[in-house]
Structure formats: C-alpha cells, structure tokens
Design an enzyme around this catalytic site. Structure first.
Site, PDB file in Angstrom:
ATOM      1  N   ARG A  42       0.718  -1.159   0.157  1.00 19.16           N
ATOM      2  CA  ARG A  42      -0.073  -0.162   0.041  1.00 19.16           C
ATOM      3  C   ARG A  42       1.035   1.396   0.148  1.00 19.16           C
ATOM      4  O   ARG A  42       1.830   1.160   0.746  1.00 19.16           O
ATOM      5  CB  ARG A  42      -0.809  -0.040   1.021  1.00 19.16           C
ATOM      6  N   GLU A  58      -3.184   7.719  -5.016  1.00 20.16           N
ATOM      7  CA  GLU A  58      -3.432   7.125  -6.399  1.00 20.16           C
ATOM      8  C   GLU A  58      -4.736   7.558  -6.793  1.00 20.16           C
ATOM      9  O   GLU A  58      -5.671   7.666  -5.846  1.00 20.16           O
ATOM     10  CB  GLU A  58      -3.543   5.413  -6.164  1.00 20.16           C
ATOM     11  N   HIS A  60       0.511   0.136  -9.696  1.00 26.69           N
ATOM     12  CA  HIS A  60      -0.232  -0.810  -8.845  1.00 26.69           C
ATOM     13  C   HIS A  60      -0.614  -2.077  -9.854  1.00 26.69           C
ATOM     14  O   HIS A  60      -1.822  -2.317  -9.731  1.00 26.69           O
ATOM     15  CB  HIS A  60      -1.361   0.030  -8.418  1.00 26.69           C
TER      16      HIS A  60
END
Length: 374
Positions: free
Chosen positions: A209, A237, A254
């Site tokens: 994360r 993000e 990601h």
C-alpha cells in the site's frame, strides 16, 4: 434461487462465466461508481479503487459486497456489518503474482548492481499472504531473510523480528496492509526519519500500500541520493508524484498482482463466496478459466535472466513515466488506463521451462516458482 442484480467493476475478468448464473451483470469503471448507480443493485463487486462506505451504500438495496482484492482498507467493514450487508474479499488471490514481481525487481536490481539475486539479505515487512510467499521463495533460494509483523508476533508466531533489524537488510520488501489506527498502525511506517536512514547501497521495494511509505520524504531522500527503489504503489493514487516517479528505478502503476491467474483467482473466490451466501452448491473452478501454460522460447542461462524473461518490470516502468508530464487529470486518467489495458502476464508457476543440464540452476528456478519439465 432468485435472480440477483449485480454491478461490477469493469476490470474484473470472467464476470459472466462466474456470476452470470446468479443474475444480470452490469459493469462500470470502478472509480466512477456512485450511489445513483446502486439504487437497483443487490450485489456490488469492486476492486481497490472503489471506496465502499455509508456515502456509497446508505439508502441502496445492496445486500452483498465483494472485493476482488487481497486488501480491504477501501471497505468500511464496520458499516457493512452494522447494516447487515454481507461482504467478502479474495485474500491471497494475487499473492503469487506479487511475489513474482518482487523477485523480478530484485533480479533487475542485482543485474544493475553487478550482483546475484542470492547475494545479501532481505528484510520483509508483513508476513501475510504476500510476505509469507516471498519469504518462502527466498528461503528456498538460500537467501538470508528477516521478517517483521508485530500483530503476528503478538499471536505467538515464531521467527519474527523487529522493524529496525528488517530495515538494516540489504534489500527491503514492504507488504504490510494499510492500517491507520489501533495498536499497530502502518500509515507512514517508513516516516521521514526512517526514510532518511535508508542507505544508498540498499534496495527498497514497495508493493503493498502506497501510504506505508511517506512519499514526500522518499522523494527528498532520492533527490539527495538514496536506495535503489521500486514503487508499485503510491500515496494519492491514481495521482503519482511526478518527481518521485522520475527518481525511483522502477515505477509501476499498482500492477504487481496483475497476472492473468491472479485476476481470475479473485473472481472465482468471490463467486464461491457469493454462492455460499446464497446456499448454492456450485463452485466455479479456476482451471476452467486459465489459459494453457506459458513457455519461454529459450531457457536463460541464469536465474536473473529467467526471471526477467518471464516478467521485465522495465516495460511497465517506461509506460508510467511517459504519463507524469501531463496535467493532474491526464495523469490520473493515464494511471487507470495502464491498469485497465494491462497486457497478459502469466505467473511463474504457469510457465513450463525445459530443465537445463545444470542442476543448481534447475533448483533455483523451481525455488523461484517456475515449473520445470524434463
């Protein structure tokens, strides 16, 4: 069994194959799902880009929520449980793919530094589905590893150590979930002080994360000369800090867990959970959805070459860096587009490699996760 009205993130694969028998399936981009879209929906299927909370669900008929992801920090599970809304996630669905990503990035770092993947120590933050798989492969390769996970240590899991020892290792892999409160918060676990203490000879890989690392502090550290860094996850993000993306060695959108198998596994796990909730004795099988095995055209001579032949993060990194000069809206849109249009990537375990005449290389390839045939 009554027919369910299902709304799903359009990036979840095999929806019709896995959920078509339960009802009508509609799709939308995950970031654009709003309450108005849920006024005639029983089941909501999301990925990590959709925040599921009271603002989204209050006053809707949604009775079941599934996220095709390992993490659940985008779900307000307390709200769901308080309001009798069943929910499910897909723990471990893409853990093998993330472990593949980490080993490929370590192989790239080793090559660029004139080293071998098996040189030096590795510290792992988080011993869940991903961290434990990374640890298992590194141990099989004979690499010295140190792992920290305070909640598991408190539960009596042995072999764990403290964060300081992990952060002193030659390579650091971050796989902690994002926890903002409680006894063991992980938000900015690597804060400005810890980031500043990282050495230029270290390797830092963040594929859990984004907010586990203070991105602003990391940008400043790298501008002054810091560790060889690979970031797959980012604070804020889909917006990525442009200067940080330029300063890291690997910058990806990601996608560490974006293997074909990982995505399909997540869909299958949610379908199985929904069927259990309905009391339906039907279980879609991953094997029926996965393509045939992948093959490398030629067996590379070294472990590092084999890892990068199966997945080379430099391509994804180049593509993300090409997007960071635009406006905020353009950069956010490009980040999501790279994820939506991500090409086929197979997990190492679904590659079939012809065994070489070198038993040491063969053992290394199997330890790294490949399937060898002789």
């Amino acid at each position: 069994m009554s027919s369910l009205r299902i709304l799903a993130d359009e990036n979840i694969p095999a929806l019709e194959a896995c959920f078509g028998g339960s009802g009508e399936v509609r799709t939308l981009p995950g970031r654009s799902i709003r309450k108005a879209d849920l006024l005639d929906v029983d089941v909501l299927l999301v990925r990590s880009v959709t925040r599921v909370d009271a603002d989204l669900l209050a006053g809707t008929p949604v009775r079941w929520v599934g996220t095709a992801t390992i993490g659940t920090d985008h779900l307000d599970t307390h709200f769901l449980e308080q309001h009798g809304i069943a929910w499910a996630s897909a723990p471990g669905c893409n853990a093998e793919a993330v472990a593949d990503y980490v080993l490929a990035v370590m192989a790239l770092a080793a090559i660029e530094r004139g080293q071998a993947l098996t040189d030096g120590s590795v510290g792992i933050v988080g011993f869940g589905n991903v961290g434990s798989r990374v640890h298992r492969r590194l141990q099989a390769l004979g690499i010295e590893t140190h792992v920290t996970d305070p909640p598991l240590a408190e539960q009596g899991v042995s072999g764990l150590t403290g964060l300081d020892e992990v952060l002193a290792c030659d390579r650091i892999a971050l796989h902690a979930p994002l926890i903002r409160d409680g006894r063991w918060p992980t938000e900015h676990l690597l804060d400005a002080v810890r980031v500043q203490a990282l050495r230029p000879d270290q390797v830092l890989i963040s594929a859990g994360r984004g907010a586990v690392v203070d991105n602003a502090a990391l940008r400043e550290r790298l501008e002054a000369g810091g560790p060889w860094t690979a970031l797959d996850v980012w604070e804020g993000e889909p917006l990525v800090d442009p200067q940080l993306a330029r300063n890291v060695r690997v910058a990806t959108p990601h996608i560490a867990g974006y293997s074909v198998e990982g995505k399909l596994r997540g869909t299958v796990m949610l379908a199985q959970a929904l069927n259990r909730w309905q009391g339906v004795d039907s279980h879609p099988a991953l094997e029926a959805l996965v393509p045939g095995p992948a093959k490398l055209e030629a067996l590379p001579a070294t472990l590092e070459e084999a890892l990068l032949a199966a997945y080379d993060p430099r391509r994804d990194s180049r593509q993300l860096r090409e997007t960071v000069a635009g406006s905020r809206a353009e950069r956010a849109s490009a980040f999501d587009r790279l994820r939506k249009e991500y090409p086929v990537r197979r997990e190492f375990g679904f590659h079939r490699l012809q065994g070489s005449g070198d038993p040491v290389v063969n053992r290394q390839l199997e330890a790294a996760g490949f399937t060898l045939v002789y």
